[in-house]
Structures are given as C-alpha cells and as structure tokens.
Design an enzyme around this catalytic site. Structure first.
Site, PDB file in Angstrom:
ATOM      1  N   ILE A   1       0.819  -1.211   0.000  1.00 45.94           N
ATOM      2  CA  ILE A   1       0.000   0.000   0.000  1.00 45.94           C
ATOM      3  C   ILE A   1       0.862   1.274   0.000  1.00 45.94           C
ATOM      4  O   ILE A   1       1.602   1.543   0.954  1.00 45.94           O
ATOM      5  CB  ILE A   1      -1.002  -0.005   1.197  1.00 45.94           C
TER       6      ILE A   1
ATOM      7  N   GLU B   1      -7.085   6.807 -12.608  1.00 51.16           N
ATOM      8  CA  GLU B   1      -5.923   6.208 -11.954  1.00 51.16           C
ATOM      9  C   GLU B   1      -4.905   5.757 -13.010  1.00 51.16           C
ATOM     10  O   GLU B   1      -3.696   5.955 -12.860  1.00 51.16           O
ATOM     11  CB  GLU B   1      -6.398   5.013 -11.121  1.00 51.16           C
TER      12      GLU B   1
ATOM     13  N   HIS C   1      24.674   6.329 -21.426  1.00 52.10           N
ATOM     14  CA  HIS C   1      25.527   6.885 -20.372  1.00 52.10           C
ATOM     15  C   HIS C   1      26.736   5.968 -20.090  1.00 52.10           C
ATOM     16  O   HIS C   1      27.597   6.322 -19.279  1.00 52.10           O
ATOM     17  CB  HIS C   1      24.757   7.043 -19.059  1.00 52.10           C
TER      18      HIS C   1
HETATM   19  C1  LIG Z   1       5.374  -0.161  -5.358  1.00 48.88           C
HETATM   20  C2  LIG Z   1       3.971  -0.661  -5.389  1.00 48.88           C
HETATM   21  C3  LIG Z   1       2.935   0.170  -4.980  1.00 48.88           C
HETATM   22  C4  LIG Z   1       1.621  -0.289  -4.962  1.00 48.88           C
HETATM   23  N1  LIG Z   1       0.639   0.519  -4.462  1.00 48.88           N
HETATM   24  C5  LIG Z   1      -0.601  -0.011  -4.257  1.00 48.88           C
HETATM   25  C6  LIG Z   1      -1.603   0.742  -3.560  1.00 48.88           C
HETATM   26  O1  LIG Z   1      -1.411   1.897  -3.188  1.00 48.88           O
HETATM   27  N2  LIG Z   1      -2.802   0.143  -3.330  1.00 48.88           N
HETATM   28  C7  LIG Z   1      -3.075  -1.126  -3.732  1.00 48.88           C
HETATM   29  O2  LIG Z   1      -4.160  -1.604  -3.475  1.00 48.88           O
HETATM   30  N3  LIG Z   1      -2.151  -1.857  -4.401  1.00 48.88           N
HETATM   31  C8  LIG Z   1      -0.913  -1.342  -4.661  1.00 48.88           C
HETATM   32  N4  LIG Z   1       0.040  -2.078  -5.311  1.00 48.88           N
HETATM   33  C9  LIG Z   1      -0.292  -3.436  -5.734  1.00 48.88           C
HETATM   34  C10 LIG Z   1      -0.371  -3.604  -7.233  1.00 48.88           C
HETATM   35  O3  LIG Z   1      -1.497  -2.939  -7.759  1.00 48.88           O
HETATM   36  C11 LIG Z   1      -0.357  -5.117  -7.534  1.00 48.88           C
HETATM   37  O4  LIG Z   1       0.944  -5.578  -7.230  1.00 48.88           O
HETATM   38  C12 LIG Z   1      -0.733  -5.452  -8.962  1.00 48.88           C
HETATM   39  O5  LIG Z   1      -2.079  -5.165  -9.218  1.00 48.88           O
HETATM   40  C13 LIG Z   1      -0.460  -6.920  -9.314  1.00 48.88           C
HETATM   41  O6  LIG Z   1      -0.995  -7.776  -8.367  1.00 48.88           O
HETATM   42  P1  LIG Z   1      -0.061  -8.953  -7.737  1.00 48.88           P
HETATM   43  O7  LIG Z   1       1.182  -8.287  -7.260  1.00 48.88           O
HETATM   44  O8  LIG Z   1      -0.859  -9.728  -6.802  1.00 48.88           O
HETATM   45  O9  LIG Z   1       0.350  -9.821  -9.002  1.00 48.88           O
HETATM   46  P2  LIG Z   1      -0.447 -11.094  -9.559  1.00 48.88           P
HETATM   47  O10 LIG Z   1      -1.874 -10.755  -9.711  1.00 48.88           O
HETATM   48  O11 LIG Z   1      -0.075 -12.283  -8.738  1.00 48.88           O
HETATM   49  O12 LIG Z   1       0.221 -11.254 -11.006  1.00 48.88           O
HETATM   50  C14 LIG Z   1       1.442 -11.965 -11.261  1.00 48.88           C
HETATM   51  C15 LIG Z   1       1.657 -11.995 -12.782  1.00 48.88           C
HETATM   52  O13 LIG Z   1       0.563 -12.701 -13.397  1.00 48.88           O
HETATM   53  C16 LIG Z   1      -0.007 -11.893 -14.392  1.00 48.88           C
HETATM   54  N5  LIG Z   1      -1.459 -12.143 -14.464  1.00 48.88           N
HETATM   55  C17 LIG Z   1      -2.354 -12.161 -13.454  1.00 48.88           C
HETATM   56  N6  LIG Z   1      -3.579 -12.402 -13.923  1.00 48.88           N
HETATM   57  C18 LIG Z   1      -3.464 -12.545 -15.258  1.00 48.88           C
HETATM   58  C19 LIG Z   1      -4.384 -12.785 -16.321  1.00 48.88           C
HETATM   59  N7  LIG Z   1      -5.700 -12.950 -16.087  1.00 48.88           N
HETATM   60  N8  LIG Z   1      -3.911 -12.889 -17.583  1.00 48.88           N
HETATM   61  C20 LIG Z   1      -2.591 -12.711 -17.827  1.00 48.88           C
HETATM   62  N9  LIG Z   1      -1.667 -12.459 -16.882  1.00 48.88           N
HETATM   63  C21 LIG Z   1      -2.112 -12.375 -15.621  1.00 48.88           C
HETATM   64  C22 LIG Z   1       0.273 -10.460 -13.962  1.00 48.88           C
HETATM   65  O14 LIG Z   1       0.200  -9.572 -15.071  1.00 48.88           O
HETATM   66  C23 LIG Z   1       1.687 -10.595 -13.415  1.00 48.88           C
HETATM   67  O15 LIG Z   1       2.617 -10.554 -14.455  1.00 48.88           O
HETATM   68  C24 LIG Z   1       1.345  -1.611  -5.402  1.00 48.88           C
HETATM   69  C25 LIG Z   1       2.391  -2.426  -5.845  1.00 48.88           C
HETATM   70  C26 LIG Z   1       3.675  -1.986  -5.838  1.00 48.88           C
HETATM   71  C27 LIG Z   1       4.767  -2.908  -6.301  1.00 48.88           C
END
Ligand SMILES: Cc1cc2nc3c(=O)[nH]c(=O)nc-3n(C[C@H](O)[C@H](O)[C@H](O)COP(=O)(O)OP(=O)(O)OC[C@H]3O[C@@H](n4cnc5c(N)ncnc54)[C@H](O)[C@@H]3O)c2cc1C
Length: 390
Positions: free
Chosen positions: A168, A255, A351
């Site tokens: 978050i 967003e 660079h």
């Molecule tokens: C620095 C940072 C800040 C963030 N800030 C916030 C925030 O403020 N609030 C918040 O709620 N969240 C936040 N997030 C979370 C972020 O939105 C999620 O990490 C993101 O949506 C991916 O979810 P996951 O990490 O669970 O990946 P997963 O859903 O586990 O995905 C893993 C991989 O599988 C792929 N994948 C998943 N489903 C499918 C599909 N149906 N078809 C094809 N490929 C797929 C994804 O593209 C990815 O490559 C943040 C993340 C980071 C790293």
C-alpha cells in the site's frame, strides 16, 4: 537541461495546459526543486518523505488541486493534477506520493462521499493534515480483486473489520485509508464495499513493515493489518453496501491515466538529460552524439516520445471533457509505461558505466520506472481489458 524537459519535443502546448495550468506547473516545479529535491537523498534513505513536506505542499496549494473550492480544494480539473505530477517527474522526485493522494484518493470522497463526509475530510486532505492511501491489494489478491478477503461485518453502528493488505502506497504515513472490504462475501463483486479508515481514530489497526523495494525508495509502501478493527458505519462510501466494485471501476480511468502522466514526464526528463550527456561525453576523439548509432537511437526515442506525448495530451483533453473510456485509459497506462521502461533503459545505455552509478539521475529513473508496468493493474491486465473491446 531545460526547466521543462517537454520542450525538447518541440510540440505546441495543448489548450488544457495553457494559462493557469501552466502557472501551476511552474509553481509546482519550483516547489519540487526547492523543497523536495535538495532533501531527496535523505527521503530515499528514510524510505519516506517527511510529513512536514506534505503540509508545505498543502500550504502551497499542491494538494487537492482538482477538488471544488467549497471543500478547500483549488477548483481545478485533471489538467491541474497533470501539471503537478509532470513537475514531480521533470524534477525527478517521483517518490513523493501526492499524485495518488490528489487524483485517486480525494476523488473517491468527492464522487461517493455524503455531503457530511466531504465537508469533514476534503479540507483536511487539502492541507495535508490527512494523508491518503487506498488499500485494495492483499497477499492473496492483486490482479484478481474479486478475491479480496478483508471482511467488514456490521456490529451496531460500527463495522468490525478483519484482514490484511499489502503493497500500500503511502502506507506508513497515511492516516486516511480507503479500504476495499467484503461486506457480503456470498455476493462476490456485489458484496464489495469501500470503507474509510481514519487510522488515528480506530483500534485494531496495525501497520506492518515499510517494504524494501528496488525503486521509488522515497515512497513508503506497506503492509496493513486489521484485527477486529472498529470503524463507524458512517465511514462507508456510498448510500448502501455493495457499491465498492462499481466505484473502483468508475475511478480506474483516471488512476490509469495518472500512471501515464508520470511515465511521459520521466520519458522527457530521461531524454533531455541524455541529450545533454552525449553532447558532453567524448570517446574516440569525438562527442558521443557524433556517432551515428547515438543519433539513430535518440532519433527513435524522440519520435516515440513525441507519439506518446501527443497520445497523452489527447487522453487528458478527452478526460477533462468526460470522454476518456476505460479501454483508452488502459492503452495509455500500458503503452506509456512500456515506453518509459524502454526509453530509460536505452538512455542508461548511452551513459555507459556512469549510467549504472547511483549518482547519475538516469540510474534512479531505471529503478523507479520498473514498477509502473506492475501497479495500477499490470500491463497484462490492461491488454486483457483492451482485448475484450475487440
Ligand atoms: C510499489 C507498489 C505500490 C503499490 N501501491 C498499491 C496501492 O497503493 N494500493 C493497492 O491496493 N495496491 C498497490 N500495489 C499493488 C499492485 O497494484 C499489484 O501488485 C498489482 O495489481 C499486481 O498484483 P499482484 O502483485 O498480486 O500480481 P499477480 O496478480 O499475482 O500477477 C502476477 C503476474 O501474473 C499476471 N497475471 C495475473 N492475472 C493474469 C491474467 N488474467 N492474464 C494474464 N496475466 C495475468 C500479472 O500480469 C503478473 O505478471 C502496489 C504495488 C507496488 C509494487
């Protein structure tokens, strides 16, 4: 480097960036250069920007620029938010998380809050007294938000909330968090509700670690835990439970566009800095820019940056007229963040070894850019959404 690196593209300013939006950009650029940039190394080390900087940003009119004046905002539009985020990207203080606060968190209150909620919260979001975050992601639910497990059960005039969130943004500093919960798990997406948590006012709220990331070091990113956390039922957003998923879907275009703002701003800064660098640096008796490879690479990058900027400007123009559809916003998020990754990587290459050294800004851009393809919905999810429109 020019004060506004966008000038290297030589494009005319779009109508939405004229007059007071241009003045706001200049003011935000000055603020970021004078107040944030000189202390940025310290913020990266502390893994967060001082709360005092949020209050200063509020006093300077850089928080809630697009909220109506009656709620202590500046009465602007997304064009104003764009000007502020562009200034952050052009100065290179990308970890200062006011973009999320301004153009993601505050709009939920404006669009779904009751009059009483708007009057209570928006003025404090505008001063920086409240720092906003939105908590959707959980350890077991990221791309698939329908899998959210955080449960809010009604108990008299309170909700009892149990669950946890991760990744978050602003998670250590935020004292105002919109939490995505399930009020009726049986109903799936239709049982999802958004509940505002004022962290200073509740019991059962706990922050986890400030997560150790590869980039955006100056931004705090955290786990959050809710253990029988009691939140007044009056903190529900919307007239009734079950509106959360629709509310999330309606806000996603802005967003996603906002991630595009950060992307195009960094693309322009990377290009401007790299053009300066290759004119200075010499090898084999001439400046690096005199090699045809350098010119061809930069010609390609400038062309793609121009395509990106024109597309971005068009998306903003459509958005402020209420016409940016979710599919185009997904294109902007995925294409501009991919472009950002490509431009920053190629610029780092130009660079040489210095590009790999943290004292050169391109190194930090390389680390900071990577997450843009992941958060806000991964670029794969963006393609899935675009694919559904075919
Ligand atoms: C620095 C940072 C800040 C963030 N800030 C916030 C925030 O403020 N609030 C918040 O709620 N969240 C936040 N997030 C979370 C972020 O939105 C999620 O990490 C993101 O949506 C991916 O979810 P996951 O990490 O669970 O990946 P997963 O859903 O586990 O995905 C893993 C991989 O599988 C792929 N994948 C998943 N489903 C499918 C599909 N149906 N078809 C094809 N490929 C797929 C994804 O593209 C990815 O490559 C943040 C993340 C980071 C790293």
């Amino acid at each position: 480097m020019a004060t506004n690196p966008a000038e290297i593209l030589g494009l005319p300013k779009p109508a939405w960036a004229a007059d007071e939006v241009g003045m706001l950009y200049d003011m935000a650029h000055r603020f970021m250069s004078e107040e944030i940039a000189p202390r940025y190394d310290e913020f990266e080390k502390n893994e967060m920007v001082d709360r005092e900087c949020w209050l200063k940003a509020g006093a300077a009119g850089l928080l809630c620029a697009s909220m109506p004046e009656e709620y202590s905002g500046s009465g602007g539009t997304f064009a104003h938010e764009s000007a502020i985020i562009e200034a952050i990207g052009h100065v290179g203080v990308d970890g200062f998380g006011i973009g999320l606060h301004n153009s993601i968190v505050a709009p939920y209150i404006l669009h779904y809050g009751s009059e009483e909620q708007k009057k209570k919260w928006l003025p404090k979001l505008a001063t920086g007294e409240l720092i906003g975050a939105i908590a959707m992601t959980e350890p077991g639910a990221g791309s698939d938000l329908q899998g959210v497990k955080t449960r809010a059960e009604k108990d008299g005039n309170h909700y009892k909330v149990n669950g946890s969130k991760t990744f978050i943004t602003n998670g250590q500093l935020a004292n105002f968090i919109i939490v995505v919960t399930k009020t009726d798990p049986e109903k799936g997406a239709k049982g999802t509700s958004l509940i505002v948590v004022e962290t200073d006012e509740v019991e059962g709220f706990e922050r986890g670690r400030n997560l150790d990331k590869i980039g955006l070091k100056a931004n705090d990113t955290s786990e959050l835990f809710f253990n029988d956390m009691r939140v007044p039922t009056s903190n529900l957003l919307g007239h009734e439970e079950g509106q959360g998923f629709v509310q999330l879907m309606q806000q996603l275009p802005q967003e996603r566009l906002q991630i595009g703002t950060g992307a195009i701003a960094m693309v322009e800064r990377a290009l401007a800095l790299t053009i300066d660098y290759v004119k200075e640096r010499k090898a084999f008796g001439k400046a690096i820019i005199d090699f045809q490879n350098t010119q061809f690479k930069l010609a390609e990058l400038k062309t793609e940056a121009t395509i990106g900027r024109v597309f971005y400007n068009d998306c903003v123009a459509r958005h402020i007229n209420g016409g940016l559809d979710p599919v185009t916003a997904s294109m902007a998020k995925y294409w501009l963040s991919d472009l950002q990754g490509k431009v920053v990587d190629e610029c780092l290459q130009l660079h040489g070894g210095y590009g790999y050294m943290n004292e050169y800004p391109i190194a930090r851009m390389f680390r900071d850019a990577r997450v843009q393809r992941i958060y806000g919905g991964t670029n794969e999810i963006m393609k899935l959404l675009i694919g559904r429109s075919l």
